[in-house]
Design an enzyme around this catalytic site. Structure first.
Site, PDB file in Angstrom:
ATOM      1  N   GLU A  23     -52.614 139.151  34.802  1.00 58.66           N
ATOM      2  CA  GLU A  23     -51.228 138.897  34.355  1.00 58.66           C
ATOM      3  C   GLU A  23     -50.560 137.765  35.133  1.00 58.66           C
ATOM      4  OE1 GLU A  23     -49.030 142.620  34.205  1.00 58.66           O
ATOM      5  OE2 GLU A  23     -50.159 143.258  32.439  1.00 58.66           O
ATOM      6  N   GLU A  51     -55.787 146.002  28.859  1.00 57.61           N
ATOM      7  CA  GLU A  51     -54.795 147.037  29.200  1.00 57.61           C
ATOM      8  C   GLU A  51     -54.042 147.389  27.928  1.00 57.61           C
ATOM      9  OE1 GLU A  51     -52.179 146.610  32.607  1.00 57.61           O
ATOM     10  OE2 GLU A  51     -53.666 145.397  33.659  1.00 57.61           O
TER      11      GLU A  51
HETATM   12  O1  AHR Z   1     -51.601 149.403  34.407  1.00 56.32           O
HETATM   13  C1  AHR Z   1     -50.476 149.294  35.208  1.00 56.32           C
HETATM   14  C2  AHR Z   1     -50.047 147.848  35.424  1.00 56.32           C
HETATM   15  O2  AHR Z   1     -49.606 147.312  34.217  1.00 56.32           O
HETATM   16  C3  AHR Z   1     -51.108 146.888  35.874  1.00 56.32           C
HETATM   17  O3  AHR Z   1     -51.286 146.891  37.238  1.00 56.32           O
HETATM   18  C4  AHR Z   1     -50.583 145.571  35.421  1.00 56.32           C
HETATM   19  O4  AHR Z   1     -51.605 144.660  35.134  1.00 56.32           O
HETATM   20  C5  AHR Z   1     -49.734 145.909  34.211  1.00 56.32           C
HETATM   21  O5  AHR Z   1     -48.498 145.324  34.272  1.00 56.32           O
END
Ligand code: AHR
Length: 504
Positions: free
Chosen positions: A173, A292
Protein backbone atom coordinates in the site's frame (compact mmCIF):
# COMPACT_ATOMS: atom_id res chain seq x y z
CA UNK A 1 -42.00 -15.24 -7.13
CA UNK A 2 -39.36 -13.28 -9.02
CA UNK A 3 -37.04 -15.33 -11.23
CA UNK A 4 -33.36 -15.03 -12.07
CA UNK A 5 -32.70 -16.61 -15.46
CA UNK A 6 -29.13 -17.75 -15.96
CA UNK A 7 -27.41 -19.24 -19.01
CA UNK A 8 -24.12 -21.13 -19.11
CA UNK A 9 -22.57 -22.98 -22.04
CA UNK A 10 -19.77 -25.54 -21.84
CA UNK A 11 -17.93 -23.72 -24.67
CA UNK A 12 -18.18 -20.20 -23.26
CA UNK A 13 -15.42 -20.16 -20.70
CA UNK A 14 -13.84 -17.31 -18.75
CA UNK A 15 -10.68 -19.06 -17.62
CA UNK A 16 -9.25 -21.92 -15.67
CA UNK A 17 -9.12 -20.94 -12.00
CA UNK A 18 -5.71 -20.30 -10.49
CA UNK A 19 -5.90 -22.09 -7.12
CA UNK A 20 -4.07 -19.17 -5.51
CA UNK A 21 -7.31 -17.19 -5.79
CA UNK A 22 -8.26 -18.81 -2.44
CA UNK A 23 -5.20 -17.50 -0.58
CA UNK A 24 -5.11 -15.69 2.74
CA UNK A 25 -2.89 -13.39 4.75
CA UNK A 26 -1.10 -13.37 8.10
CA UNK A 27 0.46 -10.14 9.29
CA UNK A 28 2.47 -9.44 12.41
CA UNK A 29 -0.55 -7.63 13.80
CA UNK A 30 -2.63 -8.11 16.93
CA UNK A 31 -2.97 -11.77 17.84
CA UNK A 32 -2.57 -13.16 14.32
CA UNK A 33 0.92 -14.58 14.81
CA UNK A 34 1.22 -14.58 18.60
CA UNK A 35 -1.71 -16.54 20.12
CA UNK A 36 -3.15 -17.16 16.63
CA UNK A 37 -0.66 -19.50 15.04
CA UNK A 38 2.08 -19.51 17.68
CA UNK A 39 1.60 -19.91 21.43
CA UNK A 40 4.30 -21.94 23.16
CA UNK A 41 3.15 -23.06 26.58
CA UNK A 42 -0.48 -23.31 25.46
CA UNK A 43 -2.12 -26.71 25.84
CA UNK A 44 -2.68 -26.57 22.08
CA UNK A 45 0.98 -25.99 21.19
CA UNK A 46 3.02 -28.55 19.28
CA UNK A 47 6.76 -29.09 19.79
CA UNK A 48 7.56 -25.89 17.86
CA UNK A 49 4.96 -23.79 19.69
CA UNK A 50 2.42 -23.77 16.85
CA UNK A 51 -1.23 -24.07 17.79
CA UNK A 52 -2.49 -27.44 16.61
CA UNK A 53 -6.12 -26.36 16.72
CA UNK A 54 -5.44 -23.45 14.35
CA UNK A 55 -3.41 -25.70 12.07
CA UNK A 56 -6.30 -28.13 11.88
CA UNK A 57 -8.71 -25.43 10.72
CA UNK A 58 -6.23 -23.94 8.24
CA UNK A 59 -5.72 -27.43 6.81
CA UNK A 60 -9.48 -27.87 6.58
CA UNK A 61 -9.63 -24.63 4.58
CA UNK A 62 -6.87 -25.97 2.33
CA UNK A 63 -5.43 -22.47 1.94
CA UNK A 64 -3.10 -22.53 -1.10
CA UNK A 65 -0.96 -19.50 -0.25
CA UNK A 66 -0.52 -17.11 2.70
CA UNK A 67 0.85 -13.59 2.34
CA UNK A 68 3.39 -12.67 5.04
CA UNK A 69 4.57 -10.68 7.09
CA UNK A 70 2.39 -7.65 6.15
CA UNK A 71 0.56 -5.47 5.46
CA UNK A 72 1.45 -2.13 6.99
CA UNK A 73 3.83 -4.00 9.30
CA UNK A 74 6.24 -4.84 6.48
CA UNK A 75 6.97 -1.18 5.72
CA UNK A 76 8.99 -0.79 8.94
CA UNK A 77 10.22 -4.38 9.25
CA UNK A 78 13.84 -5.53 9.47
CA UNK A 79 13.69 -9.16 8.38
CA UNK A 80 17.09 -9.85 9.98
CA UNK A 81 15.47 -9.32 13.40
CA UNK A 82 13.46 -12.49 12.92
CA UNK A 83 16.20 -14.96 11.93
CA UNK A 84 18.92 -16.73 13.90
CA UNK A 85 18.88 -17.78 17.55
CA UNK A 86 15.72 -16.59 19.30
CA UNK A 87 17.59 -15.40 22.37
CA UNK A 88 19.45 -12.84 20.22
CA UNK A 89 16.36 -11.41 18.57
CA UNK A 90 15.48 -7.85 19.56
CA UNK A 91 12.12 -6.58 20.72
CA UNK A 92 11.29 -3.47 18.68
CA UNK A 93 8.78 -0.67 18.63
CA UNK A 94 6.45 -1.55 15.78
CA UNK A 95 5.15 1.81 14.57
CA UNK A 96 2.64 0.62 11.95
CA UNK A 97 0.30 -0.69 14.65
CA UNK A 98 1.84 1.02 17.74
CA UNK A 99 2.81 -2.24 19.43
CA UNK A 100 5.92 -4.12 20.50
CA UNK A 101 7.24 -6.81 18.14
CA UNK A 102 9.29 -9.45 19.94
CA UNK A 103 10.46 -11.24 16.80
CA UNK A 104 9.92 -14.67 18.37
CA UNK A 105 8.48 -15.63 15.00
CA UNK A 106 10.32 -14.72 11.81
CA UNK A 107 10.45 -16.10 8.30
CA UNK A 108 11.96 -19.45 9.29
CA UNK A 109 9.28 -20.20 11.85
CA UNK A 110 6.59 -18.96 9.48
CA UNK A 111 7.84 -21.18 6.70
CA UNK A 112 7.80 -24.18 9.07
CA UNK A 113 4.25 -23.28 10.04
CA UNK A 114 3.25 -22.98 6.37
CA UNK A 115 4.65 -26.47 5.69
CA UNK A 116 2.59 -27.87 8.55
CA UNK A 117 -0.48 -26.00 7.31
CA UNK A 118 0.05 -27.37 3.79
CA UNK A 119 0.32 -23.91 2.27
CA UNK A 120 2.82 -21.76 0.34
CA UNK A 121 4.33 -18.47 1.52
CA UNK A 122 3.79 -15.27 -0.45
CA UNK A 123 6.60 -13.10 0.88
CA UNK A 124 6.67 -9.30 1.07
CA UNK A 125 9.72 -7.02 1.11
CA UNK A 126 9.94 -3.68 2.88
CA UNK A 127 9.96 -0.79 0.39
CA UNK A 128 8.91 1.73 3.06
CA UNK A 129 11.94 2.29 5.30
CA UNK A 130 14.22 0.02 3.28
CA UNK A 131 15.10 -0.58 -0.32
CA UNK A 132 16.77 -2.54 -3.09
CA UNK A 133 19.70 -3.99 -1.15
CA UNK A 134 17.67 -5.34 1.79
CA UNK A 135 15.15 -6.89 -0.61
CA UNK A 136 17.99 -8.53 -2.54
CA UNK A 137 19.59 -9.80 0.69
CA UNK A 138 16.30 -11.28 1.84
CA UNK A 139 15.76 -13.05 -1.47
CA UNK A 140 19.34 -14.37 -1.42
CA UNK A 141 18.81 -15.61 2.14
CA UNK A 142 15.56 -17.35 1.21
CA UNK A 143 16.11 -18.72 -2.28
CA UNK A 144 19.82 -19.13 -3.03
CA UNK A 145 21.23 -22.60 -2.49
CA UNK A 146 24.74 -22.06 -1.10
CA UNK A 147 28.11 -20.40 -1.33
CA UNK A 148 27.10 -16.77 -0.79
CA UNK A 149 26.99 -14.61 2.32
CA UNK A 150 23.23 -14.75 2.76
CA UNK A 151 22.66 -18.36 1.72
CA UNK A 152 25.41 -19.48 4.11
CA UNK A 153 23.85 -17.36 6.88
CA UNK A 154 20.60 -19.25 6.38
CA UNK A 155 22.47 -22.53 6.72
CA UNK A 156 24.13 -21.29 9.90
CA UNK A 157 20.62 -20.60 11.14
CA UNK A 158 19.83 -24.27 10.72
CA UNK A 159 18.03 -24.25 7.38
CA UNK A 160 20.00 -26.24 4.86
CA UNK A 161 17.69 -26.11 1.85
CA UNK A 162 16.49 -22.80 0.38
CA UNK A 163 12.92 -21.82 1.18
CA UNK A 164 12.26 -21.23 -2.51
CA UNK A 165 9.47 -18.68 -2.12
CA UNK A 166 8.03 -18.06 -5.58
CA UNK A 167 5.71 -15.08 -5.17
CA UNK A 168 6.87 -11.75 -3.72
CA UNK A 169 5.18 -8.43 -2.94
CA UNK A 170 7.14 -5.25 -3.63
CA UNK A 171 6.06 -3.47 -0.44
CA UNK A 172 2.56 -2.75 0.74
CA UNK A 173 0.00 0.00 0.00
CA UNK A 174 2.69 2.52 -0.91
CA UNK A 175 -0.01 4.96 -2.13
CA UNK A 176 -1.42 5.34 1.40
CA UNK A 177 -0.35 8.39 3.46
CA UNK A 178 -0.55 6.12 6.55
CA UNK A 179 2.11 3.82 5.12
CA UNK A 180 5.57 4.07 6.66
CA UNK A 181 7.75 5.39 3.84
CA UNK A 182 4.75 6.41 1.71
CA UNK A 183 5.80 7.50 -1.78
CA UNK A 184 4.47 9.21 -4.85
CA UNK A 185 3.57 6.94 -7.74
CA UNK A 186 6.64 7.99 -9.70
CA UNK A 187 9.00 7.46 -6.72
CA UNK A 188 7.51 4.09 -5.93
CA UNK A 189 7.36 2.97 -9.56
CA UNK A 190 11.07 3.67 -10.00
CA UNK A 191 11.99 1.90 -6.75
CA UNK A 192 9.75 -1.07 -7.58
CA UNK A 193 11.33 -1.37 -11.03
CA UNK A 194 14.92 -1.32 -9.79
CA UNK A 195 14.11 -3.72 -6.94
CA UNK A 196 12.26 -6.06 -9.30
CA UNK A 197 15.11 -6.14 -11.80
CA UNK A 198 17.66 -7.01 -9.16
CA UNK A 199 15.41 -9.62 -7.55
CA UNK A 200 14.79 -11.32 -10.90
CA UNK A 201 18.51 -11.31 -11.62
CA UNK A 202 19.08 -13.14 -8.35
CA UNK A 203 16.23 -15.59 -8.91
CA UNK A 204 14.58 -15.49 -12.35
CA UNK A 205 11.98 -18.04 -11.27
CA UNK A 206 10.12 -15.66 -8.96
CA UNK A 207 6.96 -13.67 -9.70
CA UNK A 208 6.48 -10.13 -8.43
CA UNK A 209 3.46 -8.15 -7.29
CA UNK A 210 3.68 -4.36 -7.51
CA UNK A 211 1.45 -2.23 -5.25
CA UNK A 212 -1.69 -0.89 -6.85
CA UNK A 213 -4.02 1.41 -4.95
CA UNK A 214 -5.08 0.52 -1.43
CA UNK A 215 -8.69 1.02 -2.48
CA UNK A 216 -10.82 2.41 -5.28
CA UNK A 217 -11.66 5.40 -3.08
CA UNK A 218 -8.08 6.66 -2.99
CA UNK A 219 -7.74 10.08 -4.64
CA UNK A 220 -4.84 8.81 -6.74
CA UNK A 221 -6.63 5.62 -7.86
CA UNK A 222 -6.20 4.97 -11.57
CA UNK A 223 -3.40 7.43 -12.09
CA UNK A 224 -1.39 5.54 -9.46
CA UNK A 225 -1.65 2.26 -11.40
CA UNK A 226 -0.87 3.96 -14.73
CA UNK A 227 2.18 5.81 -13.38
CA UNK A 228 3.61 2.92 -11.37
CA UNK A 229 3.20 0.48 -14.26
CA UNK A 230 4.66 3.01 -16.65
CA UNK A 231 7.87 2.64 -14.65
CA UNK A 232 7.94 -1.10 -14.00
CA UNK A 233 5.67 -2.82 -16.54
CA UNK A 234 8.36 -5.10 -17.93
CA UNK A 235 9.76 -6.22 -14.59
CA UNK A 236 6.61 -7.16 -12.62
CA UNK A 237 3.88 -9.76 -13.07
CA UNK A 238 0.88 -8.65 -11.02
CA UNK A 239 -0.57 -5.46 -9.64
CA UNK A 240 -2.13 -5.64 -6.19
CA UNK A 241 -5.68 -4.69 -5.24
CA UNK A 242 -7.09 -4.22 -1.73
CA UNK A 243 -10.63 -3.62 -0.55
CA UNK A 244 -12.61 -3.80 2.69
CA UNK A 245 -16.34 -3.16 3.06
CA UNK A 246 -18.37 -2.04 6.06
CA UNK A 247 -21.97 -1.61 7.14
CA UNK A 248 -21.66 1.49 9.32
CA UNK A 249 -25.20 2.60 8.39
CA UNK A 250 -26.86 -0.68 9.34
CA UNK A 251 -28.20 -0.92 5.78
CA UNK A 252 -27.96 -4.53 4.65
CA UNK A 253 -29.18 -3.95 1.07
CA UNK A 254 -26.45 -1.39 0.42
CA UNK A 255 -23.84 -3.42 2.28
CA UNK A 256 -24.57 -6.50 0.16
CA UNK A 257 -24.25 -4.36 -2.97
CA UNK A 258 -20.57 -3.70 -2.10
CA UNK A 259 -19.50 -6.56 -4.36
CA UNK A 260 -20.75 -4.51 -7.33
CA UNK A 261 -18.12 -1.98 -6.34
CA UNK A 262 -15.49 -4.73 -6.15
CA UNK A 263 -16.53 -5.90 -9.61
CA UNK A 264 -16.08 -2.41 -11.12
CA UNK A 265 -12.81 -1.97 -9.24
CA UNK A 266 -11.37 -5.08 -10.92
CA UNK A 267 -12.57 -3.93 -14.35
CA UNK A 268 -10.98 -0.51 -13.79
CA UNK A 269 -7.63 -1.89 -12.65
CA UNK A 270 -7.52 -4.22 -15.67
CA UNK A 271 -8.23 -1.17 -17.86
CA UNK A 272 -5.33 0.72 -16.26
CA UNK A 273 -3.00 -2.26 -16.81
CA UNK A 274 -4.12 -2.59 -20.41
CA UNK A 275 -3.74 1.13 -21.03
CA UNK A 276 -0.05 0.86 -20.13
CA UNK A 277 0.22 -2.32 -22.19
CA UNK A 278 -1.13 -0.48 -25.23
CA UNK A 279 1.06 2.55 -24.60
CA UNK A 280 4.14 0.37 -24.46
CA UNK A 281 3.09 -1.77 -27.44
CA UNK A 282 3.66 -4.73 -25.15
CA UNK A 283 2.59 -8.33 -25.62
CA UNK A 284 2.70 -8.95 -21.91
CA UNK A 285 -0.45 -8.83 -19.76
CA UNK A 286 -0.28 -7.75 -16.14
CA UNK A 287 -2.73 -9.69 -14.01
CA UNK A 288 -4.24 -9.03 -10.59
CA UNK A 289 -3.19 -10.12 -7.13
CA UNK A 290 -6.19 -9.14 -4.99
CA UNK A 291 -4.11 -9.69 -1.90
CA UNK A 292 -6.33 -8.06 0.71
CA UNK A 293 -10.11 -8.32 0.67
CA UNK A 294 -12.74 -8.76 3.36
CA UNK A 295 -15.33 -7.07 5.55
CA UNK A 296 -13.70 -4.86 8.20
CA UNK A 297 -15.42 -2.47 10.57
CA UNK A 298 -16.79 -4.24 13.65
CA UNK A 299 -13.64 -3.72 15.71
CA UNK A 300 -12.96 -0.10 14.75
CA UNK A 301 -14.34 1.51 17.92
CA UNK A 302 -12.83 -0.89 20.42
CA UNK A 303 -9.44 -0.63 18.68
CA UNK A 304 -9.32 3.09 19.46
CA UNK A 305 -9.30 2.25 23.18
CA UNK A 306 -6.45 -0.26 23.09
CA UNK A 307 -3.24 0.39 25.03
CA UNK A 308 -0.20 1.20 22.91
CA UNK A 309 3.24 -0.40 22.80
CA UNK A 310 2.20 -3.78 24.17
CA UNK A 311 2.73 -7.23 22.69
CA UNK A 312 -0.07 -8.86 20.69
CA UNK A 313 -3.14 -6.86 21.77
CA UNK A 314 -6.67 -7.78 20.67
CA UNK A 315 -6.50 -5.64 17.51
CA UNK A 316 -8.91 -5.82 14.55
CA UNK A 317 -10.85 -8.67 16.15
CA UNK A 318 -13.99 -8.32 14.09
CA UNK A 319 -16.78 -10.68 15.12
CA UNK A 320 -18.48 -11.53 11.86
CA UNK A 321 -22.23 -11.89 11.49
CA UNK A 322 -24.43 -13.69 9.00
CA UNK A 323 -24.71 -10.81 6.54
CA UNK A 324 -20.90 -10.64 6.45
CA UNK A 325 -20.90 -14.28 5.32
CA UNK A 326 -23.30 -13.36 2.51
CA UNK A 327 -21.04 -10.57 1.33
CA UNK A 328 -17.89 -12.68 1.59
CA UNK A 329 -19.68 -15.33 -0.52
CA UNK A 330 -20.57 -12.65 -3.04
CA UNK A 331 -17.00 -11.29 -3.10
CA UNK A 332 -15.74 -14.80 -3.84
CA UNK A 333 -18.22 -15.04 -6.72
CA UNK A 334 -16.88 -11.70 -7.97
CA UNK A 335 -13.29 -12.94 -7.87
CA UNK A 336 -14.30 -16.08 -9.75
CA UNK A 337 -16.11 -14.11 -12.45
CA UNK A 338 -12.81 -12.33 -13.10
CA UNK A 339 -10.69 -15.49 -13.06
CA UNK A 340 -9.18 -14.53 -16.42
CA UNK A 341 -7.34 -11.64 -14.72
CA UNK A 342 -7.39 -12.35 -10.97
CA UNK A 343 -4.75 -15.02 -10.44
CA UNK A 344 -4.01 -14.50 -6.75
CA UNK A 345 -6.32 -13.31 -3.96
CA UNK A 346 -5.93 -13.26 -0.19
CA UNK A 347 -8.77 -13.15 2.28
CA UNK A 348 -7.42 -10.68 4.86
CA UNK A 349 -6.67 -12.12 7.24
CA UNK A 350 -6.60 -15.75 8.49
CA UNK A 351 -6.49 -15.92 12.29
CA UNK A 352 -7.81 -13.54 14.99
CA UNK A 353 -7.24 -10.36 12.94
CA UNK A 354 -10.30 -9.73 10.67
CA UNK A 355 -10.28 -13.47 10.26
CA UNK A 356 -12.39 -16.58 9.63
CA UNK A 357 -10.61 -18.35 12.51
CA UNK A 358 -10.55 -17.14 16.13
CA UNK A 359 -8.56 -18.50 19.06
CA UNK A 360 -8.63 -18.17 22.82
CA UNK A 361 -6.88 -19.96 25.67
CA UNK A 362 -9.57 -22.61 25.50
CA UNK A 363 -9.88 -23.29 21.78
CA UNK A 364 -10.28 -22.22 18.17
CA UNK A 365 -13.56 -21.69 16.34
CA UNK A 366 -14.98 -20.82 12.92
CA UNK A 367 -16.54 -17.43 12.29
CA UNK A 368 -19.51 -17.08 9.91
CA UNK A 369 -17.29 -16.05 6.97
CA UNK A 370 -15.30 -19.26 7.33
CA UNK A 371 -17.96 -21.25 5.51
CA UNK A 372 -18.34 -19.49 2.14
CA UNK A 373 -14.53 -19.31 2.04
CA UNK A 374 -14.22 -23.04 2.81
CA UNK A 375 -16.88 -24.24 0.39
CA UNK A 376 -16.02 -21.93 -2.50
CA UNK A 377 -12.35 -22.94 -2.23
CA UNK A 378 -13.25 -26.61 -1.99
CA UNK A 379 -15.72 -26.80 -4.86
CA UNK A 380 -14.82 -23.77 -6.98
CA UNK A 381 -12.11 -25.56 -8.94
CA UNK A 382 -11.68 -25.99 -12.67
CA UNK A 383 -13.01 -23.62 -15.31
CA UNK A 384 -15.19 -20.56 -14.72
CA UNK A 385 -18.04 -20.43 -17.24
CA UNK A 386 -19.46 -17.18 -18.53
CA UNK A 387 -22.53 -16.83 -16.38
CA UNK A 388 -25.21 -14.64 -17.91
CA UNK A 389 -27.79 -13.53 -15.34
CA UNK A 390 -31.05 -11.89 -16.29
CA UNK A 391 -32.75 -11.21 -12.99
CA UNK A 392 -34.20 -8.62 -10.65
CA UNK A 393 -32.09 -5.70 -9.49
CA UNK A 394 -32.35 -3.04 -6.79
CA UNK A 395 -31.12 0.52 -6.46
CA UNK A 396 -28.69 1.83 -3.86
CA UNK A 397 -27.45 5.37 -3.40
CA UNK A 398 -23.88 4.30 -2.72
CA UNK A 399 -23.31 1.64 -5.36
CA UNK A 400 -26.04 2.27 -7.95
CA UNK A 401 -27.91 -0.72 -9.39
CA UNK A 402 -27.20 -4.06 -7.76
CA UNK A 403 -28.12 -7.57 -8.89
CA UNK A 404 -30.43 -9.34 -6.43
CA UNK A 405 -28.86 -12.65 -7.45
CA UNK A 406 -25.11 -12.84 -7.69
CA UNK A 407 -24.16 -16.08 -9.42
CA UNK A 408 -21.28 -17.91 -11.06
CA UNK A 409 -20.96 -21.40 -12.51
CA UNK A 410 -17.77 -23.41 -12.59
CA UNK A 411 -17.08 -26.59 -14.53
CA UNK A 412 -14.75 -28.90 -12.64
CA UNK A 413 -13.49 -30.94 -15.56
CA UNK A 414 -11.48 -33.32 -13.34
CA UNK A 415 -14.52 -34.31 -11.32
CA UNK A 416 -16.93 -33.79 -14.26
CA UNK A 417 -19.05 -31.61 -12.00
CA UNK A 418 -20.82 -28.31 -12.58
CA UNK A 419 -20.78 -26.15 -9.46
CA UNK A 420 -23.06 -23.14 -9.07
CA UNK A 421 -22.61 -20.49 -6.39
CA UNK A 422 -25.44 -18.00 -5.87
CA UNK A 423 -26.28 -15.33 -3.30
CA UNK A 424 -29.81 -14.01 -3.00
CA UNK A 425 -29.43 -10.44 -1.71
CA UNK A 426 -33.17 -9.87 -1.44
CA UNK A 427 -33.63 -9.85 2.33
CA UNK A 428 -37.45 -10.08 2.13
CA UNK A 429 -38.29 -12.53 -0.64
CA UNK A 430 -37.07 -15.81 -2.12
CA UNK A 431 -36.11 -15.77 -5.81
CA UNK A 432 -36.50 -18.64 -8.24
CA UNK A 433 -33.31 -19.68 -10.02
CA UNK A 434 -33.65 -21.06 -13.53
CA UNK A 435 -30.24 -21.93 -14.91
CA UNK A 436 -30.01 -23.24 -18.46
CA UNK A 437 -27.15 -25.71 -18.91
CA UNK A 438 -26.15 -25.57 -22.56
CA UNK A 439 -24.07 -28.48 -23.84
CA UNK A 440 -24.24 -30.22 -20.49
CA UNK A 441 -26.61 -33.14 -21.02
CA UNK A 442 -27.51 -35.65 -18.36
CA UNK A 443 -26.50 -33.80 -15.20
CA UNK A 444 -28.52 -33.88 -11.98
CA UNK A 445 -28.25 -32.22 -8.60
CA UNK A 446 -25.86 -34.18 -6.38
CA UNK A 447 -25.73 -31.78 -3.49
CA UNK A 448 -27.38 -28.54 -2.46
CA UNK A 449 -25.98 -26.50 0.43
CA UNK A 450 -27.37 -23.28 1.80
CA UNK A 451 -26.49 -20.68 4.42
CA UNK A 452 -29.57 -18.97 5.81
CA UNK A 453 -30.34 -17.48 9.19
CA UNK A 454 -33.35 -15.84 10.82
CA UNK A 455 -31.09 -13.04 12.12
CA UNK A 456 -28.84 -11.11 9.73
CA UNK A 457 -26.68 -10.11 12.68
CA UNK A 458 -26.26 -13.58 14.21
CA UNK A 459 -22.65 -14.50 15.02
CA UNK A 460 -20.63 -17.59 15.96
CA UNK A 461 -18.91 -17.37 19.32
CA UNK A 462 -16.70 -19.68 21.30
CA UNK A 463 -19.73 -20.57 23.44
CA UNK A 464 -22.02 -21.02 20.44
CA UNK A 465 -19.84 -21.77 17.38
CA UNK A 466 -22.66 -23.46 15.47
CA UNK A 467 -25.17 -20.61 15.27
CA UNK A 468 -24.44 -19.78 11.60
CA UNK A 469 -23.41 -22.85 9.61
CA UNK A 470 -24.18 -24.32 6.18
CA UNK A 471 -27.07 -26.76 5.85
CA UNK A 472 -27.86 -29.42 3.27
CA UNK A 473 -31.10 -28.98 1.36
CA UNK A 474 -33.17 -30.87 -1.17
CA UNK A 475 -35.74 -29.49 -3.55
CA UNK A 476 -33.67 -28.33 -6.50
CA UNK A 477 -33.58 -30.41 -9.67
CA UNK A 478 -32.53 -30.39 -13.31
CA UNK A 479 -35.53 -30.41 -15.69
CA UNK A 480 -35.02 -30.40 -19.46
CA UNK A 481 -31.48 -29.08 -19.10
CA UNK A 482 -32.43 -26.34 -16.61
CA UNK A 483 -31.42 -26.25 -12.95
CA UNK A 484 -34.51 -25.14 -11.07
CA UNK A 485 -34.20 -24.03 -7.47
CA UNK A 486 -35.56 -21.59 -4.96
CA UNK A 487 -32.99 -19.24 -3.45
CA UNK A 488 -34.29 -18.43 0.00
CA UNK A 489 -34.32 -14.78 1.04
CA UNK A 490 -30.88 -13.56 2.17
CA UNK A 491 -29.07 -16.81 1.37
CA UNK A 492 -25.77 -18.18 0.12
CA UNK A 493 -26.20 -21.26 -2.08
CA UNK A 494 -24.09 -24.02 -3.57
CA UNK A 495 -25.28 -26.60 -6.12
CA UNK A 496 -23.12 -29.50 -7.27
CA UNK A 497 -24.37 -31.14 -10.44
CA UNK A 498 -23.07 -34.50 -11.56
CA UNK A 499 -23.79 -36.83 -14.40
CA UNK A 500 -26.87 -38.87 -13.62
CA UNK A 501 -25.95 -42.15 -12.00
CA UNK A 502 -22.57 -41.01 -10.64
CA UNK A 503 -21.87 -41.49 -6.93
CA UNK A 504 -20.56 -38.79 -4.58
O1 AHR B 1 -5.18 -6.07 6.84
C1 AHR B 1 -5.05 -4.98 7.69
C2 AHR B 1 -4.34 -3.80 7.02
O2 AHR B 1 -5.15 -3.29 6.01
C3 AHR B 1 -3.04 -4.10 6.33
O3 AHR B 1 -1.97 -4.08 7.19
C4 AHR B 1 -2.93 -3.00 5.34
O4 AHR B 1 -2.22 -3.38 4.20
C5 AHR B 1 -4.37 -2.63 5.04
O5 AHR B 1 -4.59 -1.28 5.11
Amino acid sequence: MKTAKVIVDRDFQVSRIDKRIYGSFIEHLGRAVYEGIYQPGSKFADEEGFRKDTLELVRELNVPIVRYPGGNFVSGYRWEDGVGPKENRPARLEPAWSVVETNEVGLGEFSNWADKAGTQVMMAVNLGTRGIQEAADLLEYCNLDKGTRMSELRKQHGREKPYGFKLWCLGNEMDGPWQIGHKTAREYGRLADETAKLMKTIDPSIELVVCGSSGSGMPTFGQWEATVLDECYDSVDYVSMHTYYADHEHDTRTFLASSEDMDRFITDVCAACDYVKAKKHSNKTINISFDEWNVWYHSAQQDRKLPKWVRAPHQLEDVYDFQDALLVGSMLITLLRHADRVKVACLAQLVNVIAPIMTSDTGAWRQTIYYPYLLTGKYGQGIVLQTLVDGPTYETEKFGTARCVDCVAVYNDEADEIVVFAVNKDIDEPIALNLELRQFDGYEVGEQVVMVCDDLYAVNTEEDPGRVVPQCRTGSAVHNGHLEAVLEKASWNLFRLRRAGMDN
